[in-house]
Design an enzyme around this catalytic site. Structure first.
Site, PDB file in Angstrom:
ATOM      1  N   ILE A  99      50.978  81.831  42.358  1.00 14.24           N
ATOM      2  CA  ILE A  99      50.815  82.450  43.679  1.00 14.24           C
ATOM      3  C   ILE A  99      49.645  82.918  44.249  1.00 14.24           C
ATOM      4  O   ILE A  99      48.693  83.096  43.724  1.00 14.24           O
ATOM      5  CB  ILE A  99      51.703  83.869  43.584  1.00 14.24           C
ATOM      6  N   LYS A 122      45.165  92.451  35.537  1.00 14.28           N
ATOM      7  CA  LYS A 122      45.495  91.815  36.850  1.00 14.28           C
ATOM      8  C   LYS A 122      45.192  92.956  37.877  1.00 14.28           C
ATOM      9  O   LYS A 122      44.809  92.522  39.176  1.00 14.28           O
ATOM     10  CB  LYS A 122      46.702  91.095  36.722  1.00 14.28           C
ATOM     11  N   GLY A 172      44.566  73.675  30.315  1.00 17.39           N
ATOM     12  CA  GLY A 172      43.433  72.640  30.578  1.00 17.39           C
ATOM     13  C   GLY A 172      43.811  71.083  30.586  1.00 17.39           C
ATOM     14  O   GLY A 172      43.574  70.236  31.244  1.00 17.39           O
ATOM     15  N   VAL A 189      45.259  85.685  38.316  1.00 12.68           N
ATOM     16  CA  VAL A 189      46.339  86.673  38.783  1.00 12.68           C
ATOM     17  C   VAL A 189      47.570  86.069  39.353  1.00 12.68           C
ATOM     18  O   VAL A 189      47.555  85.388  40.137  1.00 12.68           O
ATOM     19  CB  VAL A 189      45.838  87.678  39.760  1.00 12.68           C
TER      20      VAL A 189
END
Length: 439
Positions: free
Chosen positions: A138, A207, A16, A134
């Site tokens: 990427i 994930k 954050g 996930v």
């Protein structure tokens, strides 16, 4: 220029705070790229007295993230709290219910409530974006949700947890034991004080369940993932794999079969020459096998404040670029009401075979007994090797088996039969061998 996009950030931890700084320092360039300003108007965190090195004077503070979701002057609710339950879940429900877009990095919440949240977002005409949930930085979610439309995905697999990959890399590269590598990972901040969620494979399973839904159009089914962690991987296993031409990685694998979808997380031997074997340290990698594209591998930073904040900011920027009346891509690739119920695949032969390591008493007839138990369970052996210790007949010896494609149930039955013979000097080690297109 279009009116500014106003966002509220729930959770001012590492990610954050990194997101807050990124938006603050890139204010002008983001406005040029997105065609509108992105401004932070509200934040929520547990401790408002903590010095985070952020200028919070111009933003509204909320102690309760759900209250911020309902009451703050925001267009986008960014959830960086974590956890599969409240307050994160309640706050996201409140935001979607009020017609606010949501961006989250919370894979645990999505694995448990993702379909419910996707339905609510779509019914209220808002976006639920979760690129950061996930594989960190990427852009695999965007690739699967948008770029691969029209492809039929057959298999998706990858390294989805940087902590485990770091430990296995150090064991391989520096000849270190598991406990020593874990301690080092904790010292460097790659592993939590309680690392169980990572090293037992649960983080990877969450994930993988999300990727499975996107890949195959099914409802998220995190409870249907076979999960096995890396705590039982020894330096001897690392050495044996190396001698056989493999590296050991913790992989999440999902694939479509004639009888349903298979999801599994476990230590895996991959050929040294494969691309996935070259992925080291805290790096993540995801490989997608599709009918039109063929094989696509995405690799990059899988965790950390900056990598995760980058993915979150990308999701926020996508919302800033969208315009009223624009048709949004469904959160899970297809409308949530059209997701198929998850159907677990029947057990089938594992194409890559298995590595089996047995510590046995050095006595006559052991080799013959092992071969017999394997044959009784219809297991064909590619190789069987005894790693003897010369001049130390009383010391247990190691027998290594590599099987051809066979059923997991057959392997487990054979191993149980061998254990019943009474000549083992320790628990057997069983590791799947994953074939890649390169191999």
């Amino acid at each position: 220029m279009t009116d500014a996009l106003k966002i509220g950030i729930a959770g001012l931890g590492t990610v954050g705070a990194a997101l807050f700084r990124a938006i603050s320092t890139r204010h002008n360039s983001l406005a040029e790229i997105c065609g509108r300003e992105i401004i932070i108007t509200a934040v929520s965190a547990r401790d408002r007295t903590r010095d985070r090195g952020l200028d919070l004077d111009s933003v509204a503070w909320f102690d309760d993230p759900a209250a911020m979701a309902r009451e703050a002057d925001i267009d986008v609710f960014v959830e960086l709290i974590g956890g599969d339950g409240d307050p994160a879940h309640a706050a996201v429900l409140a935001a979607l219910g009020r017609g606010r877009h949501v961006v989250t990095a919370n894979k645990a919440m999505l694995a448990k409530h993702g379909v419910e949240l996707a339905r609510l977002a779509e019914s209220n005409g808002v976006l639920l974006n979760f690129e950061a949930a996930v594989a960190g930085g990427i852009p695999v979610i965007k690739a699967m949700r948008e770029s691969l439309t029209g492809n039929s995905i057959q298999r998706i697999y990858g390294i989805l947890n940087g902590t485990c990959n770091y430990i296995l890399t150090r064991m391989q590269r520096d000849n270190m034991g598991f406990a020593e590598c874990l301690s080092e990972a904790q010292r460097l901040g790659y592993a939590e004080a309680d690392p169980a969620f990572d090293i037992e494979g649960n983080d990877t399973a969450h994930k993988l369940a999300i990727l499975t839904s996107l890949a195959f159009g099914t409802e998220i089914a995190s409870d249907e993932v076979y999960v096995e962690g890396i705590t039982n991987i020894s330096i001897d296993d690392i050495h044996a794999a190396d001698e056989l031409g493999y590296r050991i990685k913790l992989l999440g694998v999902a694939q479509r079969t004639a009888s349903g979808i298979e999801q599994r997380v476990h230590p895996t031997m991959v050929p040294k020459g494969s691309m996935i074997a070259q992925v080291e340290g805290v790096t993540n990698a995801v490989t997608i096998e599709a009918d039109i594209l063929g094989e696509l591998m995405l690799s990059g930073p899988g965790a950390g404040g900056d990598a995760t904040a980058s993915a979150v900011l990308g999701d926020v920027a996508d919302i800033a670029k969208s315009r009223p009346g624009h048709q949004h891509a469904p959160a899970l690739g297809r409308p949530a009401t059209q997701l198929e119920p998850y159907r677990r695949a029947r057990m089938q032969s594992h194409e890559g075979g298995y590595f089996i390591s047995l510590k046995v008493e050095d006595r006559a007839g052991v080799f013959a007994s092992i071969a017999t138990r394997m044959a009784e369970n219809a297991i064909s052996l590619e190789s069987i090797v005894q790693r003897a210790r010369p001049g130390r007949a009383a010391v247990p010896q190691t027998v290594i088996l590599v099987t051809h494609a066979t059923m997991e149930s057959n392997v487990r039955a054979a191993v149980d039969a061998i254990k019943a013979e009474g000549y083992l000097a320790g628990e057997p080690q069983v590791i799947r061998i994953e074939r890649t297109r390169e191999s």
